[in-house]
Design a protein around this motif. Structure first.
Motif, PDB file in Angstrom:
ATOM      1  N   ARG A 261      31.401  31.369   2.923  1.00 14.40           N
ATOM      2  CA  ARG A 261      32.273  30.193   3.035  1.00 14.40           C
ATOM      3  C   ARG A 261      32.950  30.106   4.394  1.00 14.40           C
ATOM      4  NH1 ARG A 261      33.237  31.171  -2.558  1.00 14.40           N
ATOM      5  NH2 ARG A 261      34.856  32.704  -2.059  1.00 14.40           N
ATOM      6  N   GLU A 262      33.244  31.251   4.991  1.00 10.87           N
ATOM      7  CA  GLU A 262      33.994  31.259   6.244  1.00 10.87           C
ATOM      8  C   GLU A 262      33.105  31.195   7.477  1.00 10.87           C
ATOM      9  OE1 GLU A 262      37.801  33.497   8.262  1.00 10.87           O
ATOM     10  OE2 GLU A 262      37.130  34.028   6.247  1.00 10.87           O
ATOM     11  N   TYR A 263      31.936  31.788   7.413  1.00  9.96           N
ATOM     12  CA  TYR A 263      31.055  31.868   8.579  1.00  9.96           C
ATOM     13  C   TYR A 263      29.781  31.080   8.275  1.00  9.96           C
ATOM     14  CZ  TYR A 263      34.338  35.687   9.194  1.00  9.96           C
ATOM     15  OH  TYR A 263      35.489  36.424   9.281  1.00  9.96           O
ATOM     16  N   ARG A 264      29.781  29.838   8.698  1.00  8.60           N
ATOM     17  CA  ARG A 264      28.686  28.932   8.351  1.00  8.60           C
ATOM     18  C   ARG A 264      27.511  29.085   9.318  1.00  8.60           C
ATOM     19  NH1 ARG A 264      30.445  27.625   3.443  1.00  8.60           N
ATOM     20  NH2 ARG A 264      28.838  26.016   3.379  1.00  8.60           N
ATOM     21  N   ILE A 265      26.323  29.090   8.749  1.00  4.55           N
ATOM     22  CA  ILE A 265      25.070  29.177   9.493  1.00  4.55           C
ATOM     23  C   ILE A 265      24.182  28.024   9.031  1.00  4.55           C
ATOM     24  CG2 ILE A 265      23.121  30.639  10.135  1.00  4.55           C
ATOM     25  CD1 ILE A 265      25.743  31.963  10.801  1.00  4.55           C
TER      26      ILE A 265
ATOM     27  N   ASP B 244      20.364  15.758   7.607  1.00  6.95           N
ATOM     28  CA  ASP B 244      21.496  16.662   7.835  1.00  6.95           C
ATOM     29  C   ASP B 244      21.016  18.086   8.108  1.00  6.95           C
ATOM     30  OD1 ASP B 244      23.289  14.612   7.397  1.00  6.95           O
ATOM     31  OD2 ASP B 244      23.465  15.029   5.245  1.00  6.95           O
ATOM     32  N   SER B 245      21.885  18.826   8.815  1.00  4.50           N
ATOM     33  CA  SER B 245      21.622  20.246   9.000  1.00  4.50           C
ATOM     34  C   SER B 245      21.633  20.926   7.636  1.00  4.50           C
ATOM     35  CB  SER B 245      22.695  20.863   9.904  1.00  4.50           C
ATOM     36  OG  SER B 245      22.722  20.222  11.159  1.00  4.50           O
ATOM     37  N   LEU B 246      20.765  21.915   7.471  1.00  3.60           N
ATOM     38  CA  LEU B 246      20.655  22.615   6.194  1.00  3.60           C
ATOM     39  C   LEU B 246      21.517  23.869   6.223  1.00  3.60           C
ATOM     40  CD1 LEU B 246      19.264  22.825   3.408  1.00  3.60           C
ATOM     41  CD2 LEU B 246      17.396  24.049   4.541  1.00  3.60           C
ATOM     42  N   ASP B 247      22.594  23.844   5.458  1.00  2.00           N
ATOM     43  CA  ASP B 247      23.465  25.015   5.362  1.00  2.00           C
ATOM     44  C   ASP B 247      22.670  26.172   4.752  1.00  2.00           C
ATOM     45  OD1 ASP B 247      25.421  26.857   3.900  1.00  2.00           O
ATOM     46  OD2 ASP B 247      26.802  25.589   5.037  1.00  2.00           O
ATOM     47  N   LEU B 248      22.882  27.372   5.294  1.00  2.00           N
ATOM     48  CA  LEU B 248      22.124  28.528   4.820  1.00  2.00           C
ATOM     49  C   LEU B 248      22.349  28.769   3.335  1.00  2.00           C
ATOM     50  CD1 LEU B 248      20.207  30.781   5.682  1.00  2.00           C
ATOM     51  CD2 LEU B 248      22.193  32.173   6.269  1.00  2.00           C
TER      52      LEU B 248
ATOM     53  N   GLU C 135      22.951  26.462   1.077  1.00  2.00           N
ATOM     54  CA  GLU C 135      22.162  25.453   0.376  1.00  2.00           C
ATOM     55  C   GLU C 135      20.679  25.822   0.392  1.00  2.00           C
ATOM     56  OE1 GLU C 135      22.973  21.807   2.336  1.00  2.00           O
ATOM     57  OE2 GLU C 135      25.077  21.735   1.717  1.00  2.00           O
ATOM     58  N   TYR C 136      20.217  26.351   1.517  1.00  2.00           N
ATOM     59  CA  TYR C 136      18.807  26.735   1.630  1.00  2.00           C
ATOM     60  C   TYR C 136      18.447  27.801   0.601  1.00  2.00           C
ATOM     61  CZ  TYR C 136      14.677  29.118   3.427  1.00  2.00           C
ATOM     62  OH  TYR C 136      13.453  29.722   3.528  1.00  2.00           O
ATOM     63  N   ARG C 137      19.340  28.762   0.403  1.00  2.00           N
ATOM     64  CA  ARG C 137      19.065  29.799  -0.587  1.00  2.00           C
ATOM     65  C   ARG C 137      18.868  29.190  -1.975  1.00  2.00           C
ATOM     66  NH1 ARG C 137      24.099  32.444   1.131  1.00  2.00           N
ATOM     67  NH2 ARG C 137      23.687  33.419   3.130  1.00  2.00           N
ATOM     68  N   GLY C 138      19.666  28.173  -2.277  1.00  2.00           N
ATOM     69  CA  GLY C 138      19.594  27.553  -3.593  1.00  2.00           C
ATOM     70  C   GLY C 138      18.337  26.748  -3.835  1.00  2.00           C
ATOM     71  N   LEU C 139      17.619  26.423  -2.777  1.00  2.00           N
ATOM     72  CA  LEU C 139      16.398  25.625  -2.918  1.00  2.00           C
ATOM     73  C   LEU C 139      15.240  26.446  -3.483  1.00  2.00           C
ATOM     74  CD1 LEU C 139      16.454  23.599   0.424  1.00  2.00           C
ATOM     75  CD2 LEU C 139      17.121  22.799  -1.849  1.00  2.00           C
TER      76      LEU C 139
END
Length: 245
Positions: free
Chosen positions: A59-63, A228-232, A234-238
Motif C-alpha cells: 500500500r505504501e510503496y507503489r510499483i 491506465d498503468s497496471l498497479d503491481l 492489481e496485476y497479481r490479482g489477474l
C-alpha cells in the motif's frame, strides 16, 4: 553445478548465462558467485518470500507495469521520491524494508520466467525511477544512504542481469551528487545498467524514447498510452501472464 541447484529453472542455460555474463565468462568466478547466491537464498528463506504478508508495504510503496520496451521487455515504473526512507530507518524496519525490495526482485524474475514460458523472448525488465519528489531529509539522510548501499549490494550479488536499464529521471542536483558518491561502490556491470538524468525533461524523454515507444508510456513520462498503468497489486490479482502487445 547441477546437483547444487535446487530449482529446475536454475538448471536452464537462460538462467546460468546471467552469472557467466556477470563474471565476464570466468567460469570459476561465476560458479563461486552462484553457489554463494544459493546459500544466501537458503539462509534468508527466499523461496517463501512471495507468500509472506506484504500488504502494508504494497500500500505504501507503489510499483506499476506500463507496457514493453522496443525489445519486448516489460517496463516497470516506480516513484522512490515518494518513499520516506528516513522513517523506515528510524522505525527500525530497515531489514524488513530491504526484504520487501528483495521480494520485488523475486516477483520481477517470476514475471519474466512466466513470459518466457508463454513463448515470449524476454529475459530482463526495463525500470524507470521517477525522483521528482526526492527530499534530502526523507531520502538523502545518512541512514538512507546506508540502505541504498545495502540494496545495491544485494542486487549485485544475487540478481545480476535482472534490469536491462534502470533509468532515473527528474533527479535533483543533491541526488546527482549522492549518485556520484554511490556509484563508486558498484561494479561496472551495474553502473552500465544505471542511467541517471536531471530534471531536464527533454534530456530524459530522449533517453526513454530511445528504449520505449511513446504508446507504451503514460503522459507523465511524455508518452500517449491510452490505458491506465497496471498497479503491481492489481496485476497479481489477474492471475495471468503479462504480454507485450
Amino acid at each position: 553445478m547441477i546437483p547444487h541447484l535446487p530449482h529446475e529453472y536454475m538448471k536452464k542455460d537462460i538462467y546460468l548465462i546471467r552469472w557467466l555474463r556477470d563474471r565476464n565468462f570466468d567460469v570459476a568466478a561465476a560458479e563461486k558467485r552462484l553457489l554463494a547466491h544459493i546459500r544466501w537464498r537458503s539462509e534468508n528463506q527466499i523461496d517463501s518470500i512471495l507468500s509472506e504478508d506484504w500488504d502494508d508495504f504494497d500500500r505504501e510503496y507503489r510499483i506499476y507495469i506500463e507496457g514493453c520496451d522496443k525489445d519486448g521487455k516489460p517496463v516497470i515504473t516506480m516513484f522512490p521520491g515518494d518513499w520516506d526512507i528516513r522513517r523506515v530507518a528510524l522505525s527500525g524496519k530497515t531489514k524488513l524494508f530491504l526484504r520487501y525490495l528483495v521480494k520485488l526482485f523475486e516477483e520481477a524474475l517470476v514475471t519474466v520466467r512466466a513470459m518466457q514460458e508463454s513463448g515470449q523472448n524476454v529475459t530482463q525488465a526495463t525500470i524507470i525511477c521517477d525522483l521528482a519528489e526526492f527530499n534530502v531529509i526523507t531520502n538523502g539522510c545518512p541512514s538512507c544512504i546506508a540502505i541504498y548501499i545495502q540494496l545495491a549490494t544485494i542486487y549485485e550479488n544475487n540478481y545480476p542481469g535482472l534490469a536491462h536499464r534502470l533509468i532515473g529521471i527528474n533527479v535533483p542536483q543533491v541526488a546527482l551528487t549522492l549518485w556520484d558518491l554511490l556509484k563508486h561502490f558498484l561494479n561496472p556491470q551495474t553502473t552500465e545498467v544505471l542511467h541517471v538524468y536531471s530534471r531536464d525533461r527533454r534530456s530524459w524523454e530522449r533517453a526513454l524514447f530511445n528504449e520505449i515507444d511513446r504508446d507504451q508510456l503514460p503522459t507523465k513520462f511524455g508518452g500517449h498510452k491510452t490505458n491506465d498503468s497496471l498497479d503491481l497489486v492489481e496485476y497479481r490479482g489477474l492471475n495471468k501472464v503479462f504480454a507485450c502487445t
